[in-house]
Write a protein that holds these residues in place. Structure first.
Motif, PDB file in Angstrom:
ATOM      1  N   GLY A  70      19.999  38.164  -7.391  1.00 26.15           N
ATOM      2  CA  GLY A  70      20.728  39.031  -6.473  1.00 26.15           C
ATOM      3  C   GLY A  70      19.909  39.385  -5.252  1.00 26.15           C
ATOM      4  O   GLY A  70      20.407  39.419  -4.126  1.00 26.15           O
ATOM      5  N   LEU A  71      18.603  39.641  -5.468  1.00 28.97           N
ATOM      6  CA  LEU A  71      17.726  40.013  -4.368  1.00 28.97           C
ATOM      7  C   LEU A  71      17.659  38.907  -3.326  1.00 28.97           C
ATOM      8  O   LEU A  71      17.848  39.126  -2.130  1.00 28.97           O
ATOM      9  N   GLN A 106      31.004  41.414  -3.262  1.00 27.33           N
ATOM     10  CA  GLN A 106      29.577  41.689  -3.136  1.00 27.33           C
ATOM     11  C   GLN A 106      28.963  40.853  -2.023  1.00 27.33           C
ATOM     12  O   GLN A 106      28.137  41.349  -1.238  1.00 27.33           O
ATOM     13  N   PHE A 123      25.033  48.714  -4.672  1.00 27.58           N
ATOM     14  CA  PHE A 123      24.268  49.483  -5.662  1.00 27.58           C
ATOM     15  C   PHE A 123      25.067  50.679  -6.159  1.00 27.58           C
ATOM     16  O   PHE A 123      25.152  50.925  -7.373  1.00 27.58           O
ATOM     17  N   TRP A 183      17.317  48.065  -1.817  1.00 28.97           N
ATOM     18  CA  TRP A 183      18.571  48.489  -2.444  1.00 28.97           C
ATOM     19  C   TRP A 183      19.026  47.489  -3.488  1.00 28.97           C
ATOM     20  O   TRP A 183      19.563  47.868  -4.560  1.00 28.97           O
ATOM     21  N   THR A 184      18.840  46.181  -3.217  1.00 30.98           N
ATOM     22  CA  THR A 184      19.235  45.166  -4.189  1.00 30.98           C
ATOM     23  C   THR A 184      18.386  45.272  -5.446  1.00 30.98           C
ATOM     24  O   THR A 184      18.887  45.110  -6.568  1.00 30.98           O
ATOM     25  N   ALA A 243      23.207  46.329   1.110  1.00 26.92           N
ATOM     26  CA  ALA A 243      23.003  46.289  -0.335  1.00 26.92           C
ATOM     27  C   ALA A 243      23.127  47.673  -0.953  1.00 26.92           C
ATOM     28  O   ALA A 243      23.178  47.789  -2.181  1.00 26.92           O
ATOM     29  N   TYR A 269      26.855  41.801   1.426  1.00 24.45           N
ATOM     30  CA  TYR A 269      25.570  41.187   1.760  1.00 24.45           C
ATOM     31  C   TYR A 269      25.611  40.506   3.122  1.00 24.45           C
ATOM     32  O   TYR A 269      24.597  40.428   3.823  1.00 24.45           O
ATOM     33  N   ALA A 321      21.047  38.186  -1.578  1.00 24.28           N
ATOM     34  CA  ALA A 321      21.414  39.231  -0.620  1.00 24.28           C
ATOM     35  C   ALA A 321      20.611  39.134   0.659  1.00 24.28           C
ATOM     36  O   ALA A 321      21.094  39.437   1.743  1.00 24.28           O
TER      37      ALA A 321
END
Length: 545
Positions: A63-64, A393, A406, A256-257, A402, A397, A67
């Motif tokens: 995800g990190l 999502q 969250f 945030w991710t 992000a 992004y 994003a």
């Protein structure tokens, strides 16, 4: 990227994903045949250890990097050097971060059985705990190579090269399958699968072959994506000096991710402990949960991931150009096209899901295959929401936001964690995985509804009327398809009994009629999205141009 290019890219990615998932099913069949499903502690131990790196990658690294990388790479191409220096620094800091996460995770391997082990019941004995730790030491280095694969794959995606990213997992599965075949020869072939291979009997060499081949597959997967990068002339040179080069925005998105990933990981711990609690009491455990989740993810990976991967690059360009109308259009396209496939997958599972699992896992008992089918069906109830949330999502992004995902994820994780916790304590061991699947479906729905509300307000609409009309038609096509599939299945079993062969006949006949009825009703209702999905595939047939 035009709509036709989008669909061509989606087809290339979907074909790679299809082959990969097909091999993944073979891999799961071998694993469940080798180690069992219910009450098999070695199976639960390996599945737990091999799932942890996947979760760390999916929830933290995956995800990190998704994003941060694509929007940043899209913006970097505007630089005078084509973004090479910026991209080198972005890759350097990403890879360093992955290396640190992997090192720490591997050193903490002894905590895996403590954190992810059964939450109720008798728990794991000393030999099972030792086996899980040994598996974890071999499996956790996968995190770094998953990260390398994602980082380099996103560079390809941002430049419109999508094929290798989706075909690389094929190599991973081939290596892992080879390792499982060796294990069958070593510790008992198909004629000995009734032996659950208790944890106390495992040698260091057997652990190394099973877990080591799983990790080697991920290494090969990372190496595969390097080939097209070199062919397109991309050369990475490590660069440091991260201040004042525009990485501040990426850092904020990453923070945030990471927070969202940490929240998701905490929820997964609760789920994993609940699954292992059922397994320790003789019910379906991690192997059954993993098999069900693989089936659940198959339609999502084939269509949604392939389509949204291409859409994400296009949305990132549109967001950078502040073209809100284009972002709304892409969201509408994504929701409608993924809906066609997601509803069909749910319909197919409701109609012939029992037959599918009986055929795929033919070496397991009827009770074990039924447990997998019930868990998969429960998860599938949330497939439409899961796919929609995945698309939503990526829209956040694309705007390098992000923080909102969250905040949306908090209630999602709470719902899944609460239902997993309750399932482990209130349900019979045989039903724990099903209860967890229902909770997952509820959580995904909560997330999709929240995201739709926020994006509708932020973008000034989501083409909601058109999307709603499409989904109403999809449901109208799905209901008769389910009835036909279940009817055919019942008739076949009355005539042929309840053998695996009868299930195969019911699957082929019932599944075919499900597809025919679903497609036929959609054509009668003039659902244009069906043609948009099918055309790139039909074009590849002989005589089509």
């Amino acid at each position: 990227m035009s709509d036709s290019s989008l669909m061509r890219a989606t087809t290339v990615m979907a074909s790679g994903t299809f082959v990969s998932r097909l091999l993944g099913l073979v891999r799961v069949q071998l694993l469940t045949g080798l180690l069992g499903v219910s009450g098999a502690l070695a199976a639960d131990g390996f599945a737990t250890a091999n799932t942890v790196p996947n979760q760390l990658y999916n929830l933290i690294a995956g995800g990190l990097l998704n994003a941060v990388l694509v929007p940043q790479i899209v913006q970097a191409t505007k630089h005078s050097d084509g973004g090479q220096a910026f991209l080198d620094r972005l890759l350097t800091i990403s890879l360093l971060g992955m290396a640190v996460v992997t090192l720490v995770a591997t050193l903490l391997s002894p905590l895996v059985p403590l954190v992810f082990g059964p939450s109720t019941g008798p728990g794991w004995d000393a030999s099972t705990i030792a086996l899980v730790v040994a598996f974890a030491y071999w499996c956790l280095p996968q995190v770094f190579f998953y990260g390398v694969y994602t980082v380099l794959g996103q560079v390809l995606n941002a430049r419109g090269r999508f094929g290798a990213y989706m075909w690389a997992p094929v190599a991973n599965n081939v290596v892992a399958i080879a390792g499982l075949v060796v294990m069958f020869v070593w510790i008992g072939g198909f004629n000995k699968i009734t032996n659950p291979h208790p944890p106390s009997t495992w040698t260091a060499g057997q652990i190394a072959v099973l877990a080591g081949s799983a990790t080697l597959g991920v290494v090969v997967q990372a190496l595969v994506v390097m080939v097209p990068l070199r062919r397109m002339g991309f050369r990475y040179r490590p660069r440091f000096g991260f201040r004042g080069v525009g990485l501040g925005g990426a850092g904020r998105v990453a923070a945030w991710t990471f927070a969202g990933a940490l929240m998701g990981q905490l929820g997964f711990i609760v789920t994993s402990r609940a699954v292992n609690a059922g397994g320790s009491l003789g019910g379906p455990g991690q192997n059954a949960y993993g098999s069900a989740f693989l089936l659940f993810m198959l339609p999502h990976s084939l269509i949604t991931v392939s389509l949204v991967t291409a859409l994400f690059t296009r949305m990132s360009h549109a967001a950078h150009e502040r073209d809100t109308r284009a972002v709304r259009r892409d969201l509408s396209v994504g929701l409608r096209l993924t809906g066609v496939a997601s509803v069909l997958a749910l319909v197919g599972m409701l109609a012939v899901g029992d037959e599918l699992t009986r055929v795929l896992f033919f070496k397991n008992s009827a009770a074990e295959t039924f447990a997998i089918a019930a868990a998969t069906t429960a998860m599938m109830l949330g497939l439409v929401s899961f796919s929609a949330q995945y698309l939503f999502q990526r829209a956040f992004y694309a705007y390098q936001d992000a923080r909102t995902p969250f905040l949306i994820q908090i209630p999602v994780v709470l719902v899944i964690a609460a239902t997993s916790f309750a399932s482990a304590r209130e349900l019979d061991p045989d039903r724990v995985v099903v209860g967890i699947g229902v909770g997952m479906a509820a959580g995904y729905t909560v997330g999709a509804v929240q995201s739709a509300v926020v994006l509708r307000r932020r973008l000034g609409g989501l083409d909601g009327a058109r999307v709603l009309r499409t989904y109403v038609r999809l449901v109208c096509a799905g209901l008769p398809a389910v009835a036909v599939g279940q009817g055919v299945s019942a008739v076949v079993h009355v005539l042929l009994g309840h053998s695996v062969g009868a299930s195969l006949v019911a699957l082929v006949l019932g599944g075919s009629l499900v597809l025919v009825v679903y497609v036929g009703v959609l054509r009668l209702l003039r659902v244009d999205e069906l043609d948009e999905l099918a055309e790139p595939l039909l074009r590849r047939l002989p005589g089509r141009h």
